[in-house]
Design an enzyme around this catalytic site. Structure first.
Site, mmCIF file in Angstrom:
data_model
loop_
_atom_site.group_PDB
_atom_site.id
_atom_site.type_symbol
_atom_site.label_atom_id
_atom_site.label_comp_id
_atom_site.label_asym_id
_atom_site.label_seq_id
_atom_site.Cartn_x
_atom_site.Cartn_y
_atom_site.Cartn_z
ATOM 1 N N GLU A 42 0.828 -1.205 0.000
ATOM 2 C CA GLU A 42 0.000 0.000 0.000
ATOM 3 C C GLU A 42 0.868 1.263 0.000
ATOM 4 O OE1 GLU A 42 -3.683 1.865 2.662
ATOM 5 O OE2 GLU A 42 -2.259 0.485 3.582
ATOM 6 N N LYS A 115 -10.439 2.730 -1.820
ATOM 7 C CA LYS A 115 -10.570 2.085 -0.516
ATOM 8 C C LYS A 115 -11.882 2.461 0.164
ATOM 9 C CE LYS A 115 -7.713 1.413 3.657
ATOM 10 N NZ LYS A 115 -6.379 1.745 4.220
ATOM 11 N N CYS A 152 -5.794 -2.793 2.560
ATOM 12 C CA CYS A 152 -5.473 -2.736 3.981
ATOM 13 C C CYS A 152 -6.706 -2.876 4.863
ATOM 14 C CB CYS A 152 -4.694 -1.467 4.290
ATOM 15 S SG CYS A 152 -3.767 -1.548 5.860
#
Length: 289
Positions: A42, A115, A152
């Site tokens: 990431e 995200k 994540c």
């Protein structure tokens, strides 16, 4: 179809060009080992800047079409005939997202995932920098199979993996930046982090690939040492390859996607689903509406 996937990990410096050079070297190393799909961690262009609140970091963000990492990875994908999900800080007008550009073998950007779940905790102050993603979960038909990619904190939510599996993913990929909890040094969440994704692999009967960063970074109030421990799990949730906590590493594993699909279909976990009973997960408090 037999596919070889790679997870990677490395430490990032303040020099963006140096980080891109290192990422390219690692991608080349993975390709030399036969990898078809290569996952970099990431936000690899810079240190993980979300350790504190500092408006100067907004200057890192670029539109996807102008991002130097995306452009460089497109050229690499064309040259090496590999798929490269590229984790970048995206600016879209006045909005900022933690995003993944999915670059197919041949260099085409298939699209972008933003995200969905944005954390806020000591050392991980992402809500200051990112809006919640508006792309929804997506899957991508690449040259080497249909992949789902999330980022994540997304990996802690079973809905993320199940949604991508239902949409046709054959493999799941999670670039991440996780390490020590600076407010409490006694917490070591490495194993918890891995087990969560191993569960996604087992429950959805498909491989999972996770790439983390390494090294110790300080920013603002907090210092974080990242766990590394990038890993690849098979379709039963077993870890088949794992990096250590501190070394720059490339790991690979190969999977027969046709054989895994036959196993997944025979196992019955999608046949026996009861979406008519799953209403509580559509609410925050679990109360029926």
């Amino acid at each position: 179809m037999s596919v070889t996937v790679a997870a990677t990990q490395f430490a990032c410096t303040e020099d963006r060009t140096e980080n891109l050079d290192r990422a390219e070297r690692i991608v080349r190393e993975a390709a030399e080992q036969g990898a078809n799909i290569i996952l970099i961690q990431e936000l690899f262009e810079t240190p993980y800047f979300c350790k504190g609140h500092d408006p100067k970091h907004f200057a890192i963000a670029r539109p996807i079409s102008e991002n130097p990492a995306v452009k460089r990875f497109q050229a690499l994908a064309r040259e090496l005939d590999v798929v490269l999900p590229a984790s970048v800080y995206e600016r879209a007008g006045n909005a900022f997202y933690n995003s993944i550009a999915i670059i197919d073998a041949g260099g085409e950007v298939l699209g972008t995932y933003r995200k969905s779940h944005i954390p806020e905790s000591p050392g991980y102050h992402e809500k200051f920098y990112f809006s919640p993603g508006d792309s929804g979960f997506k899957v991508w038909p690449t040259k080497f199979g249909t992949i789902g990619v999330a980022i994540c904190w997304d990996q802690w939510f079973p809905e993320t993996a199940r949604s991508m599996a239902l949409m046709g993913a054959e493999m799941l990929f999670f670039p991440t930046a996780i390490g020590t909890e600076p407010q409490d040094p006694s917490i070591d969440s490495r194993d918890h982090w891995q087990r969560t994704m191993q569960g996604h692999a087992a429950a959805n009967v498909m491989p999972v690939v996770a790439s983390n960063r390494i090294g110790t970074e300080r920013g603002g109030q907090w210092e974080v040492t990242y766990y590394g421990s990038s890993f690849i799990a098979d379709h039963t949730g077993a870890i088949v390859e794992q990096a250590d906590r501190a070394s720059e590493t490339v790991i690979t594993a190969s999977f027969d996607l046709d054989r895994i699909r036959e196993y997944r279909e025979s196992w019955g976990v999608f046949r026996d689903r009861r979406p008519d009973l799953y209403g509580p997960i559509m609410t925050l408090d679990g109360a029926p509406r």
